[in-house]
Structures are given as structure tokens and as C-alpha cells.
Design a protein around this motif. Structure first.
Motif, PDB file in Angstrom:
ATOM      1  N   ILE A 252      81.243  63.512  16.481  1.00 15.59           N
ATOM      2  CA  ILE A 252      82.627  63.554  16.003  1.00 15.59           C
ATOM      3  C   ILE A 252      83.312  62.211  16.273  1.00 15.59           C
ATOM      4  O   ILE A 252      83.960  61.637  15.396  1.00 15.59           O
ATOM      5  CB  ILE A 252      83.395  64.704  16.695  1.00 15.59           C
ATOM      6  N   VAL A 253      83.126  61.705  17.499  1.00 15.01           N
ATOM      7  CA  VAL A 253      83.761  60.431  17.861  1.00 15.01           C
ATOM      8  C   VAL A 253      83.276  59.320  16.921  1.00 15.01           C
ATOM      9  O   VAL A 253      84.073  58.519  16.409  1.00 15.01           O
ATOM     10  CB  VAL A 253      83.467  60.082  19.342  1.00 15.01           C
ATOM     11  N   GLY A 254      81.960  59.294  16.642  1.00 13.92           N
ATOM     12  CA  GLY A 254      81.400  58.274  15.737  1.00 13.92           C
ATOM     13  C   GLY A 254      82.056  58.333  14.370  1.00 13.92           C
ATOM     14  O   GLY A 254      82.455  57.295  13.808  1.00 13.92           O
ATOM     15  N   PHE A 290      90.315  63.872  18.339  1.00 15.26           N
ATOM     16  CA  PHE A 290      89.844  62.497  18.543  1.00 15.26           C
ATOM     17  C   PHE A 290      90.522  61.517  17.588  1.00 15.26           C
ATOM     18  O   PHE A 290      90.760  60.371  17.946  1.00 15.26           O
ATOM     19  CB  PHE A 290      88.316  62.436  18.443  1.00 15.26           C
ATOM     20  N   THR A 291      90.838  61.977  16.365  1.00 16.36           N
ATOM     21  CA  THR A 291      91.547  61.092  15.433  1.00 16.36           C
ATOM     22  C   THR A 291      92.877  60.670  16.052  1.00 16.36           C
ATOM     23  O   THR A 291      93.229  59.484  16.044  1.00 16.36           O
ATOM     24  CB  THR A 291      91.806  61.816  14.091  1.00 16.36           C
ATOM     25  N   PHE A 322      86.874  65.523  29.179  1.00 10.28           N
ATOM     26  CA  PHE A 322      86.574  64.380  28.309  1.00 10.28           C
ATOM     27  C   PHE A 322      87.781  63.460  28.347  1.00 10.28           C
ATOM     28  O   PHE A 322      88.902  63.906  28.574  1.00 10.28           O
ATOM     29  CB  PHE A 322      86.319  64.884  26.888  1.00 10.28           C
ATOM     30  N   PHE A 323      87.544  62.157  28.125  1.00  9.25           N
ATOM     31  CA  PHE A 323      88.703  61.260  28.150  1.00  9.25           C
ATOM     32  C   PHE A 323      88.590  60.129  27.129  1.00  9.25           C
ATOM     33  O   PHE A 323      87.493  59.769  26.695  1.00  9.25           O
ATOM     34  CB  PHE A 323      88.919  60.686  29.554  1.00  9.25           C
ATOM     35  N   VAL A 324      89.766  59.626  26.758  1.00 14.25           N
ATOM     36  CA  VAL A 324      89.880  58.440  25.910  1.00 14.25           C
ATOM     37  C   VAL A 324      90.777  57.480  26.680  1.00 14.25           C
ATOM     38  O   VAL A 324      91.901  57.830  27.032  1.00 14.25           O
ATOM     39  CB  VAL A 324      90.521  58.794  24.547  1.00 14.25           C
ATOM     40  N   THR A 361     100.154  67.973  18.397  1.00 13.23           N
ATOM     41  CA  THR A 361      99.047  68.597  17.667  1.00 13.23           C
ATOM     42  C   THR A 361      97.816  68.708  18.570  1.00 13.23           C
ATOM     43  O   THR A 361      97.188  69.771  18.646  1.00 13.23           O
ATOM     44  CB  THR A 361      98.693  67.722  16.439  1.00 13.23           C
ATOM     45  N   VAL A 362      97.510  67.609  19.245  1.00  9.34           N
ATOM     46  CA  VAL A 362      96.338  67.595  20.127  1.00  9.34           C
ATOM     47  C   VAL A 362      96.478  68.683  21.195  1.00  9.34           C
ATOM     48  O   VAL A 362      95.558  69.457  21.436  1.00  9.34           O
ATOM     49  CB  VAL A 362      96.193  66.203  20.802  1.00  9.34           C
TER      50      VAL A 362
END
Ligand SMILES: Nc1ncnc2c1ncn2[C@@H]1O[C@H](COP(=O)(O)OP(=O)(O)OP(=O)(O)O)[C@@H](O)[C@H]1O
Ligand SMILES: [Mg+2]
Length: 391
Positions: A252-254, A290-291, A322-324, A361-362
Motif C-alpha cells: 500500500i505504501v509503495g 497512508f495517502t 506503524f508510523f510515518v 479522516t485518518v
């Protein structure tokens, strides 16, 4: 010598010889016992109903009752008085059965001395009292348990009630948001449409100031249109059922990064993408997560010569998170709760465009998955967004 009042005994015995024997044996204890005697079961029950007897010495073979029934009848009618059964050698096994059924003890006639008799009587009374106390404690315990059970049921019922009330209110709110944002679109189209027409027809006759006003009306309408559309998307999201399946988050991230290329527009971005676990989740909705997180990271690192954006997995409070993370402009943690509110923004539109619906939204998606989301940041030192998933 004892100063306590004598123990009051009722002897139920039809054989005068045995009565005398018991009387004489007890007399050796010098007033420790007060003996009354009767010959029949009926007389014994009548005497017991008056009260005051502390222990019964009971012969099982009486003119009006015989065997185990003698004991059972008495024990059922006066369960609160301890009974010691008197028996002959030949029917000792019968006496044993009475003990099994609730008699305190038994004595074999002709094998009783003053000590044994005294001790048997005292123990019978004591054991009976202990048993009664135990019974009442047990009853209290049962009552307490019953109360806990009732409270628990009540609590469960109330939680269920509140939950369904809350769910109904939430649904209503969502329906409201949906219809309001939907209905706002038509008048908004009119505002921007007529402003456009006015600009085309009258533009050349208007003063520069009026033309500026008209332009601002159009810009305002466009911005409001974006907000309404975002709100509508958010409301739709709430109504959408969750469709979980085992998903590779790395994939998904890709895919999201590939889509963001146009936004990056040749800026140097150093991606540090770690392999992420496959998890049960709604792949479409995690794409939206992720978007938003990655486009924020891209957006808020814009002032950096080289943006560094990291995606990874860690453990927090025993849970997989999970993190960004980015090296962008960050923000003040004092406002960290605000970020997830609809239309809440910590940066000015002049510096960074946006409507402030992305993180709301997230958060909604993460909550739908039974997870939680939080941020860690410092002004000018980058930001990190963490989330867990439980679905
Ligand atoms: N990576 C980040 N670094 C610094 N601030 C951030 C970051 N991500 C979000 N924020 C702050 O949180 C606010 C809310 O983010 P959110 O994504 O909801 O809205 P937005 O990006 O402004 O608009 P959009 O609705 O287009 O996403 C942002 O306006 C910004 O102030
Ligand atoms: Mg955003």
C-alpha cells in the motif's frame, strides 16, 4: 466449679433405667447440666417448641417412633437444636447414618462415663454453633454474590443502552453532516457560477477594487467547495462498512508513494521505507490513511533542502504501531489533540495549502479498525504519526 448457668439438656428416652443412668452420670458434673426427660417423640417436640433446650439426647427407639425416622422427624422440625443420638451396641451403624444426616454425635449406651458425656454434649453444642455461623456466613456470601451479579447485569444493561444511544446519535450526526454538505453544493455552485458570469459580462466595466472583490468571492467559493467535498467524503466514510482482509501494508505504501510523485515534482525526497507486517485491515481505507499521512509529510517538509520521510513499525505499550515520520516544520505538541479535528489546521493556508480534513479522516478510519492514533512533534524538528490497528 463453674459459674456459668447449666447447659439445658432434653433427654428423650423411654427406658427408666437408662434415664437414671444418664441422670447419675451427669450429676457427677456438679450442676454443669440441667436435665429434663420425656418418653415420647411427641412430648419431646412439644417441649422443644417452648424453647430453652440447648441439646437433645435422643434414643431412636421410642413408643411413638422408631429408627432413623425418630431422628429425621426431630431434626426437620427443630433444625436449630443439636442432637446427640443414644444407641445400643447392636445398632451403631444406624447411629452413624444419623450423624451423616445431621446429628452432632452419638453415644453407645452403657459405654458412657461422665467425662465422655460432658465432652460430647459440649462439643455438640459448639459444633452446632460453628455450623450455624458457617451457614449464615455462606448465606451472606451468597447474598453478596447475588448482589454483585445483579449490579453487573445492571451495568451491562446500562452500557449496552448507552452504546446504542451513542451509536444512534453518531449515525444521526453523520446523516446530518452528509445532507448539509450535500445540500450546500447547489447554492455554492450558484455563487461561483454567477460570480463567473458577472466577471465575464461586467469585468471590463468594473473598477480594479471591485474586480478584486469578485475574484475573492470566486476564490472563497472554490475553497468552500473543496471543504464541502471533503466533509462529504468524511461523512461517506462513516457510512462505509469495514471490509477487512489480510493486507501487505508495504505494498500500500509503495502504491501511495507512486501516486504522490506529481506532488513531489522533482523535489529531493529521501524515502526510508521499512518492511511492514501484513495485517487484517480494509486495504482501501488504509490506502486513504497512508495517502493523507504521506502527503502531509511531503507537504510539511517543503522548506527542507532534502526531505527525509520514514515509514516503519515499532512496539508501543506492548502493541504493534506503524508510523510515518518526517524532518519537516513540525508543530507545537500543545496543539497535538487539535490536529484530528475537522477543519483544524496548525499552519496558515498561505504557507501550506489544505482544508484540515485529512487527519480527521485518518483518525476515523483508525478508530473504525479499533486502533488509536497519536502524533509526536517539535516545532521545526519534524513530526511523527503513529497508529495501531486491532481489526
Ligand atoms: N507532517 C506534519 N508536519 C507538521 N504538521 C502537520 C503534519 N501533518 C499534519 N500537520 C498539521 O496538522 C494539521 C491538520 O492536518 P490535516 O492533514 O488534517 O490537514 P491539512 O493537511 O492541513 O489539509 P488536508 O485536509 O488537505 O489534509 C495541518 O494543517 C498541519 O498544521
Ligand atoms: Mg493533510
Amino acid at each position: 466449679m463453674t459459674t456459668a448457668s447449666p447447659v439445658r439438656i432434653l433427654l428423650v428416652e423411654d427406658n427408666p433405667g437408662d434415664v437414671v443412668l444418664i441422670e447419675e452420670t451427669l450429676a457427677q458434673r456438679h450442676g454443669a447440666f440441667a436435665l429434663e426427660s420425656v418418653e415420647r417423640l411427641s412430648a419431646a417436640l412439644a417441649r422443644l417448641s417452648i424453647g430453652g433446650i440447648q441439646v437433645v439426647l435422643l434414643d431412636l427407639t421410642l413408643p411413638d417412633s422408631d429408627g432413623l425416622a425418630t431422628f429425621t422427624t426431630m431434626h426437620t422440625q427443630v433444625p436449630d437444636v443439636p442432637i446427640v443420638v443414644l444407641t445400643g451396641l447392636s445398632d451403631e451403624s444406624l447411629a452413624v447414618s444419623t450423624v451423616r444426616d445431621g446429628a452432632q454425635d452419638y453415644l453407645v449406651k452403657g459405654h458412657v462415663d461422665a467425662d465422655l458425656l460432658g465432652r460430647t454434649i459440649s462439643y455438640a453444642i459448639e459444633r452446632h454453633q460453628v455450623r450455624r455461623q458457617l451457614k449464615s456466613s455462606e448465606q451472606q456470601l451468597r447474598a453478596a454474590l447475588e448482589q454483585v451479579r445483579n449490579l453487573n447485569q445492571d451495568l451491562e444493561r446500562r452500557v449496552a443502552e448507552r452504546t446504542s444511544e451513542l451509536a444512534a446519535a453518531y449515525k444521526e450526526l453523520e446523516a446530518f453532516t452528509y445532507s448539509v454538505s450535500h445540500d450546500l453544493r447547489a447554492p455554492l455552485r450558484h455563487v461561483s457560477g454567477f460570480a463567473q458570469t458577472l466577471a465575464e459580462e461586467m469585468g471590463s466595466h468594473l473598477s480594479p477594487t471591485s474586480r478584486d472583490y469578485l475574484e475573492r468571492i470566486q476564490q472563497g467559493a472554490v475553497q468552500m467547495g473543496v471543504m464541502v467535498d471533503d466533509l462529504l467524503k468524511l461523512a461517506r466514510l462513516g457510512r462505509q462498512p469495514l471490509n477487512p482482509r489480510l493486507t501487505s501494508l508495504t505494498e500500500i505504501v509503495g502504491a501511495v508513494i507512486a501516486e504522490l510523485e506529481s506532488e513531489i515534482a522533482g523535489r529531493p525526497v529521501e524515502w526510508q521505507i521499512r518492511e511492514l507486517s501484513a495485517v487484517a485491515c480494509d486495504p482501501g481505507l488504509l490506502g486513504v490513511v497512508f495517502t493523507n499521512l504521506l502527503s502531509n509529510a511531503v507537504k510539511y517538509t517543503r522548506p527542507r533542502d532534502v526531505a527525509v520521510i520514514e515509514v516503519g513499525e515499532t512496539t508501543r505499550d506492548g502493541e504493534r504501531a506503524f508510523f510515518v515520520r518526517d524532518n519537516g516544520v513540525g508543530f507545537d505538541m500543545r496543539y497535538a489533540d487539535k490536529l484530528f479535528g475537522v477543519f483544524q489546521r496548525l499552519h496558515r493556508t498561505e504557507d501550506f495549502e489544505g482544508t484540515g480534513v485529512g487527519l480527521a479522516t485518518v483518525q476515523r478510519i483508525i478508530h473504525k479498525h479499533g486502533g488509536r492514533i497519536w502524533a509526536e512533534a517539535m516545532p521545526d524538528r519534524g513530526a511523527a504519526f503513529y497508529f495501531t490497528l486491532n481489526a
